[in-house]
Design a protein around this motif. Sequence first.
Motif, PDB file in Angstrom:
ATOM      1  N   TYR A  29     -10.101  -0.845  17.661  1.00 18.28           N
ATOM      2  CA  TYR A  29      -9.050  -1.151  18.637  1.00 18.28           C
ATOM      3  C   TYR A  29      -8.904  -0.025  19.651  1.00 18.28           C
ATOM      4  O   TYR A  29      -8.963  -0.251  20.856  1.00 18.28           O
ATOM      5  CB  TYR A  29      -7.728  -1.367  17.902  1.00 18.28           C
ATOM      6  CG  TYR A  29      -6.559  -1.636  18.820  1.00 18.28           C
ATOM      7  CD1 TYR A  29      -6.350  -2.897  19.347  1.00 18.28           C
ATOM      8  CD2 TYR A  29      -5.657  -0.625  19.149  1.00 18.28           C
ATOM      9  CE1 TYR A  29      -5.283  -3.154  20.187  1.00 18.28           C
ATOM     10  CE2 TYR A  29      -4.588  -0.872  19.989  1.00 18.28           C
ATOM     11  CZ  TYR A  29      -4.396  -2.128  20.503  1.00 18.28           C
ATOM     12  OH  TYR A  29      -3.341  -2.378  21.339  1.00 18.28           O
ATOM     13  N   GLY A  30      -8.721   1.181  19.179  1.00 18.69           N
ATOM     14  CA  GLY A  30      -8.461   2.314  20.057  1.00 18.69           C
ATOM     15  C   GLY A  30      -9.618   2.638  20.984  1.00 18.69           C
ATOM     16  O   GLY A  30      -9.405   3.038  22.131  1.00 18.69           O
ATOM     17  N   VAL A  44     -10.856  -4.929   7.364  1.00 21.38           N
ATOM     18  CA  VAL A  44     -10.885  -3.623   6.709  1.00 21.38           C
ATOM     19  C   VAL A  44     -10.772  -2.519   7.762  1.00 21.38           C
ATOM     20  O   VAL A  44     -10.009  -1.569   7.625  1.00 21.38           O
ATOM     21  CB  VAL A  44     -12.183  -3.441   5.900  1.00 21.38           C
ATOM     22  CG1 VAL A  44     -12.332  -2.006   5.430  1.00 21.38           C
ATOM     23  CG2 VAL A  44     -12.200  -4.387   4.718  1.00 21.38           C
ATOM     24  N   SER A  62      -7.185  -2.340   9.209  1.00 25.11           N
ATOM     25  CA  SER A  62      -6.190  -1.759   8.305  1.00 25.11           C
ATOM     26  C   SER A  62      -6.393  -0.265   8.179  1.00 25.11           C
ATOM     27  O   SER A  62      -5.446   0.491   7.978  1.00 25.11           O
ATOM     28  CB  SER A  62      -6.255  -2.425   6.937  1.00 25.11           C
ATOM     29  OG  SER A  62      -7.336  -1.927   6.187  1.00 25.11           O
ATOM     30  N   ASN A  63      -7.633   0.178   8.324  1.00 28.44           N
ATOM     31  CA  ASN A  63      -7.893   1.608   8.262  1.00 28.44           C
ATOM     32  C   ASN A  63      -7.410   2.304   9.518  1.00 28.44           C
ATOM     33  O   ASN A  63      -6.845   3.392   9.451  1.00 28.44           O
ATOM     34  CB  ASN A  63      -9.396   1.872   8.097  1.00 28.44           C
ATOM     35  CG  ASN A  63      -9.761   2.193   6.683  1.00 28.44           C
ATOM     36  OD1 ASN A  63      -9.383   3.236   6.170  1.00 28.44           O
ATOM     37  ND2 ASN A  63     -10.479   1.295   6.045  1.00 28.44           N
ATOM     38  N   GLU A  64      -7.634   1.672  10.649  1.00 26.78           N
ATOM     39  CA  GLU A  64      -7.328   2.333  11.913  1.00 26.78           C
ATOM     40  C   GLU A  64      -5.851   2.262  12.261  1.00 26.78           C
ATOM     41  O   GLU A  64      -5.315   3.196  12.849  1.00 26.78           O
ATOM     42  CB  GLU A  64      -8.160   1.685  13.037  1.00 26.78           C
ATOM     43  CG  GLU A  64      -7.963   2.338  14.389  1.00 26.78           C
ATOM     44  CD  GLU A  64      -8.793   1.681  15.478  1.00 26.78           C
ATOM     45  OE1 GLU A  64      -9.646   0.833  15.151  1.00 26.78           O
ATOM     46  OE2 GLU A  64      -8.588   2.027  16.653  1.00 26.78           O
ATOM     47  N   LEU A  65      -5.212   1.155  11.909  1.00 26.88           N
ATOM     48  CA  LEU A  65      -3.908   0.890  12.493  1.00 26.88           C
ATOM     49  C   LEU A  65      -2.732   1.133  11.565  1.00 26.88           C
ATOM     50  O   LEU A  65      -1.599   0.861  11.920  1.00 26.88           O
ATOM     51  CB  LEU A  65      -3.862  -0.538  13.013  1.00 26.88           C
ATOM     52  CG  LEU A  65      -4.948  -0.824  14.040  1.00 26.88           C
ATOM     53  CD1 LEU A  65      -4.857  -2.235  14.528  1.00 26.88           C
ATOM     54  CD2 LEU A  65      -4.840   0.150  15.202  1.00 26.88           C
ATOM     55  N   ARG A  66      -3.044   1.603  10.375  1.00 29.24           N
ATOM     56  CA  ARG A  66      -2.023   2.043   9.411  1.00 29.24           C
ATOM     57  C   ARG A  66      -0.616   2.204  10.002  1.00 29.24           C
ATOM     58  O   ARG A  66      -0.246   3.261  10.497  1.00 29.24           O
ATOM     59  CB  ARG A  66      -2.478   3.405   8.876  1.00 29.24           C
ATOM     60  CG  ARG A  66      -1.495   4.103   7.988  1.00 29.24           C
ATOM     61  CD  ARG A  66      -1.933   3.947   6.594  1.00 29.24           C
ATOM     62  NE  ARG A  66      -1.292   4.859   5.657  1.00 29.24           N
ATOM     63  CZ  ARG A  66      -0.628   4.422   4.599  1.00 29.24           C
ATOM     64  NH1 ARG A  66      -0.507   3.132   4.397  1.00 29.24           N
ATOM     65  NH2 ARG A  66      -0.121   5.267   3.741  1.00 29.24           N
ATOM     66  N   LEU A  90       0.318  -0.656  14.346  1.00 31.70           N
ATOM     67  CA  LEU A  90       0.092  -1.890  15.084  1.00 31.70           C
ATOM     68  C   LEU A  90       0.133  -3.100  14.152  1.00 31.70           C
ATOM     69  O   LEU A  90       0.095  -2.966  12.935  1.00 31.70           O
ATOM     70  CB  LEU A  90      -1.265  -1.833  15.800  1.00 31.70           C
ATOM     71  CG  LEU A  90      -1.261  -1.060  17.122  1.00 31.70           C
ATOM     72  CD1 LEU A  90      -2.666  -0.849  17.626  1.00 31.70           C
ATOM     73  CD2 LEU A  90      -0.463  -1.827  18.164  1.00 31.70           C
ATOM     74  N   TYR A  92      -1.691  -4.193  10.588  1.00 30.84           N
ATOM     75  CA  TYR A  92      -1.343  -3.740   9.248  1.00 30.84           C
ATOM     76  C   TYR A  92      -0.833  -4.884   8.373  1.00 30.84           C
ATOM     77  O   TYR A  92      -1.211  -5.004   7.208  1.00 30.84           O
ATOM     78  CB  TYR A  92      -0.292  -2.646   9.358  1.00 30.84           C
ATOM     79  CG  TYR A  92      -0.196  -1.798   8.138  1.00 30.84           C
ATOM     80  CD1 TYR A  92      -1.301  -1.110   7.658  1.00 30.84           C
ATOM     81  CD2 TYR A  92       0.999  -1.679   7.448  1.00 30.84           C
ATOM     82  CE1 TYR A  92      -1.212  -0.337   6.535  1.00 30.84           C
ATOM     83  CE2 TYR A  92       1.090  -0.896   6.325  1.00 30.84           C
ATOM     84  CZ  TYR A  92      -0.008  -0.227   5.864  1.00 30.84           C
ATOM     85  OH  TYR A  92       0.074   0.536   4.742  1.00 30.84           O
ATOM     86  N   SER A 103      -3.640  -7.205   7.273  1.00 28.00           N
ATOM     87  CA  SER A 103      -4.532  -6.693   6.233  1.00 28.00           C
ATOM     88  C   SER A 103      -3.984  -6.994   4.845  1.00 28.00           C
ATOM     89  O   SER A 103      -4.735  -7.257   3.920  1.00 28.00           O
ATOM     90  CB  SER A 103      -4.742  -5.196   6.417  1.00 28.00           C
ATOM     91  OG  SER A 103      -3.593  -4.480   6.042  1.00 28.00           O
ATOM     92  N   LYS A 104      -2.664  -6.966   4.718  1.00 31.23           N
ATOM     93  CA  LYS A 104      -2.074  -7.294   3.419  1.00 31.23           C
ATOM     94  C   LYS A 104      -2.295  -8.768   3.107  1.00 31.23           C
ATOM     95  O   LYS A 104      -2.661  -9.145   1.994  1.00 31.23           O
ATOM     96  CB  LYS A 104      -0.573  -6.996   3.429  1.00 31.23           C
ATOM     97  CG  LYS A 104      -0.236  -5.527   3.218  1.00 31.23           C
ATOM     98  CD  LYS A 104       1.269  -5.344   3.121  1.00 31.23           C
ATOM     99  CE  LYS A 104       1.629  -3.878   2.946  1.00 31.23           C
ATOM    100  NZ  LYS A 104       3.091  -3.655   3.014  1.00 31.23           N
TER     101      LYS A 104
END
Lengths: 201, 201
Positions: free
Chosen positions: B29-30, B111, B114-118, B121, B124, B127-128
């Motif tokens: 994303y970033g 995956v 969820s790693n990047e946006l903890r 955004l 998250y 991802s759950k």
Amino acid sequence: MDAAIGRPRLFDEEAVLAKLTDLFWRQGYGQTSMTEIVRISGVHKPSLYRTFGTKEQLFATVLRRYLAERIAMFAALIEQAGPGVEGVHRFVELFEVDAISERGRDGCLMVMASNELRGTLPGYDFSKIYRRQMREQIRTLIVRALPEGEADSAIAQARTDLLTTYLLGLQVIMRSGADPRSTNTSTLCMSPSTRGKARCA
Amino acid sequence: MDAAIGRPRLFDEEAVLAKLTDLFWRQGYGQTSMTEIVRISGVHKPSLYRTFGTKEQLFATVLRRYLAERIAMFAALIEQAGPGVEGVHRFVELFEVDAISERGRDGCLMVMASNELRGTLPGYDFSKIYRRQMREQIRTLIVRALPEGEADSAIAQARTDLLTTYLLGLQVIMRSGADPRSTNTSTLCMSPSTRGKARCA
DNA sequence: ATAATAGGGTACCGTTTGGTACAGAAAGAG
DNA sequence: CTCTTTCTGTACCAAACGGTACCCTATTAT
């Protein structure tokens, strides 16, 4: 030795790197701005640049430091776990205790970096080194649980790969905000009924 | 239904979303700028904003779309794999074939997000949901390989969690640039000598 | 003392970022 | 035809980004 000419540094490099490791770990590389790095470290921008180079180089230093620390942790846990199949179970338990800790909730900085920086930044190389070294550690653990002479067998390799992959997946899960209790698989997998055959690799 | 008043859209929303899914999937994303999004989609910025909202909202749409597609893929693979323990093995094989494919080399968008946006955004939350639904799919697969009446047993849960975690880890490994041949664990783990007890979960 | 060296801190640089105002173009409705 | 509605596309915005020039201060060497 270091000539120590000129004005001495007012901050401790190691302490700053430790703080910034936590920062990158929590937020990732792209989401962390130099402004924030200045705020957290307490060191002004020009001093950071003189000491650590660009943001990219700083991150590389952070990764290198984290990599060494992390591999050392693996070695320590493996030694603490002891030999045999019991050692494997105990190691996974120890690993999961760490994964549930406050720091572990953020997963693994190395996993994070390799996910985010795919090809664009130096973190990508580190992730390969990390995975290779991690796998090597796991391999010694697995081999010690196998009959002698099976060190290079297909089973040893398969179990090593499976456990390595599982541990990486565990860190992804932790970072994605899983409830630690509901995802603690080892205690279940190692219940009496499945023990022995459960941890197939 | 749709009134269709005013000038009609010159681009196909679905096609654009598909392209942008690949883009985000590759770069994260970033690291993906609006300029690049414009270039890849072929749609100018104001049209993108009118159609999909902000970059954040656009990404949320991409994630939602990917989530549905991905869960459907899981269901298809499970059906294709068939029942019983053999079905589990076959499923893992099918999954790994996909992981080795060109798209699979980039791991899993969910995956990655969820790693990047903890926390920062909307990815998250997705991802759950993703992990929960993925786990549910895996559970049906596992239950079909167990004796009847064990659907809610501890073993069923443990094996579900272990396989789910392993599959997530596999996607991390693929994205970090692993050699597909050296990490193809299932073929090893499913060799005659370990078959049966190998895939403990 | 004084010169030489290096870190601290302000204030600033050019670029790039995500996001928009506005004018022109294409469609349906009356 | 004309009014309204919606999309296209240029040109632009303020803000944030990574990075630095410059001056001041603190230390060692002579």
